[in-house]
Write a protein that holds these residues in place. Structure first.
Motif, short mmCIF file in Angstrom:
data_model
loop_
_atom_site.label_atom_id
_atom_site.label_comp_id
_atom_site.label_asym_id
_atom_site.label_seq_id
_atom_site.Cartn_x
_atom_site.Cartn_y
_atom_site.Cartn_z
N ARG A 77 -1.95 13.17 6.44
CA ARG A 77 -2.39 12.06 7.29
C ARG A 77 -2.81 10.83 6.49
NH1 ARG A 77 -5.48 14.50 12.63
NH2 ARG A 77 -3.86 16.04 13.16
N LEU A 78 -2.76 10.94 5.17
CA LEU A 78 -3.08 9.80 4.33
C LEU A 78 -1.80 9.17 3.81
CD1 LEU A 78 -6.01 11.22 2.13
CD2 LEU A 78 -6.15 10.02 4.32
N THR A 79 -1.84 7.90 3.49
CA THR A 79 -0.71 7.25 2.84
C THR A 79 -0.62 7.72 1.39
OG1 THR A 79 -1.99 5.37 2.03
CG2 THR A 79 -1.07 5.19 4.26
N THR A 80 0.48 7.39 0.73
CA THR A 80 0.59 7.77 -0.67
C THR A 80 -0.51 7.12 -1.51
OG1 THR A 80 2.18 6.00 -1.10
CG2 THR A 80 3.08 8.14 -0.52
N ALA A 81 -0.80 5.86 -1.23
CA ALA A 81 -1.86 5.17 -1.98
C ALA A 81 -3.21 5.83 -1.75
CB ALA A 81 -1.92 3.70 -1.59
N GLU A 82 -3.50 6.23 -0.51
CA GLU A 82 -4.77 6.88 -0.21
C GLU A 82 -4.86 8.23 -0.90
OE1 GLU A 82 -5.44 4.81 4.19
OE2 GLU A 82 -4.44 6.76 4.01
N ASN A 83 -3.75 8.97 -0.98
CA ASN A 83 -3.74 10.23 -1.71
C ASN A 83 -4.08 10.02 -3.18
OD1 ASN A 83 -2.76 12.98 -0.46
ND2 ASN A 83 -1.65 11.39 0.67
N VAL A 84 -3.46 9.01 -3.78
CA VAL A 84 -3.69 8.73 -5.20
C VAL A 84 -5.10 8.24 -5.46
CG1 VAL A 84 -2.96 7.28 -7.15
CG2 VAL A 84 -1.24 8.29 -5.63
N ALA A 85 -5.68 7.57 -4.48
CA ALA A 85 -7.02 6.98 -4.64
C ALA A 85 -8.15 8.01 -4.60
CB ALA A 85 -7.26 5.93 -3.56
N ILE A 86 -7.87 9.25 -4.18
CA ILE A 86 -8.92 10.24 -3.98
C ILE A 86 -9.81 10.42 -5.22
CG2 ILE A 86 -9.35 12.71 -3.61
CD1 ILE A 86 -7.03 12.63 -1.57
N PRO A 87 -9.27 10.67 -6.42
CA PRO A 87 -10.17 10.85 -7.57
C PRO A 87 -10.97 9.60 -7.91
CG PRO A 87 -7.88 10.76 -8.30
CD PRO A 87 -7.86 10.87 -6.81
N ILE A 100 3.52 2.92 -11.84
CA ILE A 100 3.74 3.60 -13.13
C ILE A 100 4.71 4.77 -12.97
CG2 ILE A 100 2.62 5.07 -14.87
CD1 ILE A 100 0.17 3.23 -14.64
N VAL A 101 4.59 5.50 -11.84
CA VAL A 101 5.46 6.67 -11.63
C VAL A 101 6.73 6.31 -10.85
CG1 VAL A 101 3.55 8.30 -11.78
CG2 VAL A 101 4.25 7.43 -9.54
N GLY A 102 7.01 5.01 -10.75
CA GLY A 102 8.26 4.58 -10.15
C GLY A 102 8.29 4.55 -8.64
N LEU A 103 7.13 4.39 -8.00
CA LEU A 103 7.07 4.40 -6.54
C LEU A 103 6.54 3.09 -5.97
CD1 LEU A 103 5.80 8.03 -5.82
CD2 LEU A 103 8.12 7.15 -5.59
N LYS A 104 6.86 2.00 -6.61
CA LYS A 104 6.50 0.71 -6.07
C LYS A 104 7.15 0.54 -4.70
CE LYS A 104 6.50 -4.24 -7.16
NZ LYS A 104 6.89 -5.27 -8.16
N GLY A 105 6.37 0.04 -3.73
CA GLY A 105 6.89 -0.14 -2.39
C GLY A 105 6.72 1.07 -1.49
N ARG A 106 6.17 2.18 -2.04
CA ARG A 106 5.97 3.40 -1.24
C ARG A 106 4.50 3.61 -0.87
NH1 ARG A 106 11.02 3.54 -1.15
NH2 ARG A 106 12.28 5.40 -1.59
N ALA A 107 3.64 2.69 -1.22
CA ALA A 107 2.20 2.89 -1.10
C ALA A 107 1.73 3.18 0.32
CB ALA A 107 1.44 1.68 -1.65
N ASP A 108 2.38 2.58 1.31
CA ASP A 108 1.90 2.70 2.69
C ASP A 108 2.60 3.81 3.48
OD1 ASP A 108 0.10 0.58 2.35
OD2 ASP A 108 1.67 -0.89 2.80
N LEU A 109 3.48 4.56 2.83
CA LEU A 109 4.20 5.63 3.51
C LEU A 109 3.40 6.93 3.47
CD1 LEU A 109 7.84 5.12 2.18
CD2 LEU A 109 6.90 4.40 4.38
N PRO A 110 3.52 7.76 4.50
CA PRO A 110 2.93 9.10 4.43
C PRO A 110 3.83 10.00 3.58
CG PRO A 110 4.07 8.83 6.52
CD PRO A 110 4.13 7.49 5.82
N PRO A 111 3.29 11.08 3.04
CA PRO A 111 4.09 11.96 2.18
C PRO A 111 5.35 12.50 2.85
CG PRO A 111 1.77 12.47 1.92
CD PRO A 111 1.86 11.47 3.04
#
Length: 232
Positions: A101-111, A132-143
């Motif tokens: 239920r979190l976006t990719t950016a929200e998942n990465v932001a957890i720590p 850095i991991v090659g996912l520019k433009g994917r930040a707002d997508l769900p997993p």
């Protein structure tokens, strides 16, 4: 001489009770060094994932000692141990453990949020790790909108967002095809590994052995051999 990131001595772990009691680790000792990508390999049930859990402060051994840069982690209080895991360890799980239920950016932001960084700052920093991991433009997508390889990259971005000294990856290529799996581990080696970081990988995948610094072999809860990797 490289500096030891983790030193384990005589690690023993039992599971179960009575007749069902089994010994998962039988006096395992090893050193993992900064600047190396260390593989732990062996058949299913040999104790590889149990060993990772002990080394990372998740599962307490029944005997033995685990030291990180000289500090015995299993002598720490529960609060100090939780702080150690947050500050020093990055863990990439086999099935990614992303929150749907979190976006990719929200998942990465957890720590980052766990380290008390403000929400907006954490999200902006998470987006940089996604780049850095090659996912520019994917930040707002769900997993669910990402491929398996992309989800693995999100898990890696989350693991490194907290700038851990030790990155631990459990079967990182298990759900990926050969080319994608090799590309993911090669990416981690090129972009994450440095002389102040140690990477431990449990794997069955011989297709990525060429990327290892050293390969430790396990069977029946014991280390049975050590090989220098092609990348040593």
């Amino acid at each position: 001489m490289a500096t030891a990131a983790i030193s384990a001595k005589g690690i023993v772990k039992w599971f179960g009770q009575g007749e069902a009691r089994t010994q998962a680790l039988r006096g395992v000792s090893l050193d993992a060094y900064f600047g190396e990508m260390l593989y732990i390999v062996g058949p299913s049930g040999s104790g590889k994932t149990t060993l990772l859990s002990v080394l990372s402060g998740i599962l307490k051994p029944d005997a033995g000692q685990v030291s990180v840069e000289g500090d015995d982690i299993w002598s720490l209080s529960s609060d100090k141990l939780a702080e150690f895991r947050l500050q020093r360890i990055g863990f990439v799980f086999q099935d990614y453990h992303l929150f749907p239920r979190l976006t990719t950016a929200e998942n990465v932001a957890i720590p980052l949020i766990l380290k008390r960084k403000n929400w907006n700052g954490a999200i902006e920093q998470a987006k940089k790790y996604l780049e850095i991991v090659g996912l520019k433009g994917r930040a707002d997508l769900p997993p669910v909108k990402l491929s398996g390889g992309e989800q693995q990259r999100v898990a890696i971005a989350r693991a490194i967002a907290g700038q851990p000294d030790i990155l631990i990856m459990d079967e990182p290529t298990a759900s990926l095809d050969g080319d994608t799996g090799h590309a993911i581990v090669s990416f981690v080696k090129q972009n994450v590994l440095n002389d102040k970081r140690c990477i431990l990988i449990v794997t069955h995948d011989s297709r990525i052995y060429s990327l290892a610094s050293r390969i430790l072999k396990m069977e029946d809860g014991r280390l049975t051999g050590i090989e220098m990797g092609e990348a040593a």
